[in-house]
Design an enzyme around this catalytic site. Structure first.
Site, PDB file in Angstrom:
ATOM      1  N   ASP A   1     103.473   6.705  52.337  1.00 54.09           N
ATOM      2  CA  ASP A   1     102.343   7.027  53.212  1.00 54.09           C
ATOM      3  C   ASP A   1     102.641   8.252  54.085  1.00 54.09           C
ATOM      4  O   ASP A   1     103.792   8.552  54.384  1.00 54.09           O
ATOM      5  CB  ASP A   1     102.044   5.816  54.107  1.00 54.09           C
ATOM      6  CG  ASP A   1     100.646   5.881  54.710  1.00 54.09           C
ATOM      7  OD1 ASP A   1      99.818   6.682  54.234  1.00 54.09           O
ATOM      8  OD2 ASP A   1     100.387   5.132  55.675  1.00 54.09           O
TER       9      ASP A   1
ATOM     10  N   ASN B   1      91.818   4.333  46.490  1.00 50.62           N
ATOM     11  CA  ASN B   1      91.940   5.787  46.691  1.00 50.62           C
ATOM     12  C   ASN B   1      90.837   6.602  46.006  1.00 50.62           C
ATOM     13  O   ASN B   1      90.652   7.784  46.311  1.00 50.62           O
ATOM     14  CB  ASN B   1      93.313   6.294  46.217  1.00 50.62           C
ATOM     15  CG  ASN B   1      94.445   5.957  47.164  1.00 50.62           C
ATOM     16  OD1 ASN B   1      95.602   5.842  46.760  1.00 50.62           O
ATOM     17  ND2 ASN B   1      94.136   5.793  48.461  1.00 50.62           N
TER      18      ASN B   1
END
Ligand code: FPP
Length: 239
Positions: free
Chosen positions: A16, A64
């Site tokens: 991340d 995503n």
């Protein structure tokens, strides 16, 4: 004297912070992904050297797709490019490469590149790198449940045959042991739908370091933290 490290067999990583890392430098988010992609080779090589046998990376989640077309396109381009060039790394490091997730939604050329890389590296066994692409823990369980239901309706199984081992056997990589250590970079402390079934007993490690800055030294710090963990699997500790 240097302390002996306890090496996790399987490390899973939520990579991340690419976007925030890029933004902090006044650069577009996609620059963060490009730099983040470079860490994949560094970290998997270091993992092999330390003796970690399995590394699983969360590269693209089922959620995503909701990012802008530009960002999704940039990520797909990075996957294409990685899948084309990673065989050299794999050859040099005896590294097997696999992909988990629903690959049928990916462009046909990416699916083909995955097939080729998996086939090319199938006999390598020092370290296995699993890329989670179009992966979601709930989606993996949904697909497993659907396949089990089909086997029941075809008369191959009865409902009483459904135990935890059978469910595990229907997940995307049933032969890979569950992660011992789950790392998430860049400060957030959540699981974000990654390997929900498989991390039931994993140790969790969160670091503020963003993925593009996460190199071999950071991996070593995570393994050091793991070394001090007193792992339990729900039972009472023997002492
Ligand atoms: C999360 O950061 C990262 C991703 C959604 C993509 C991960 C992909 C890579 C590291 C590059 C490609 C990988 C391979 C295997 C070649 P974020 O963008 O959500 O960061 P933010 O939370 O700061 O916005």
């Amino acid at each position: 004297m240097q302390e002996e490290l306890k090496i996790p067999r399987h490390v899973a990583i939520i990579m991340d912070g690419n976007g925030r890392w890029a933004k902090a430098q006044g650069k577009p988010r996609t620059f963060g992904h490009t730099e983040g992609a470079k860490r994949v080779a560094d970290v998997t090589r270091a993992a092999g050297e330390i003796g970690i046998e399995y590394v699983t990376l969360y590269a693209f989640s089922t959620e995503n797709w909701s990012r802008t077309a530009e960002e999704v396109g940039a990520l797909m381009k990075l996957f294409r490019s990685y899948l084309k060039t990673c065989t050299k790394d794999a050859d040099e490091n005896n590294m097997r490469i696999r992909v988990i997730g629903e690959r049928s939604a990916l462009d046909p050329d990416i699916q083909e590149a995955i097939r080729e890389v998996e086939e090319h590296t199938a006999s390598y066994d020092r370290v296995t790198l699993t890329l989670a692409i179009n992966y979601g823990g709930r989606d993996e369980l949904r697909r497993a449940v659907r396949n089990i239901a089909k086997e029941v309706s075809d008369g191959k199984l009865t409902p009483d045959d459904i135990d935890q081992d059978l469910i595990s056997a229907h997940l995307d990589a049933p032969d890979i042991p569950d992660p011992d250590l789950l790392i998430r970079t860049c400060g957030e402390q959540r699981i974000s739908n990654f390997l929900l079934w498989e991390i039931a007993y994993s140790e969790l490690y969160f670091t503020d370091v963003a993925w593009p800055d996460f190199g071999p030294e950071e991996l070593k710090k995570a393994v050091e933290a793991y070394t001090h963990r007193d792992r339990r699997f729900g039972g009472v500790k023997n002492s």
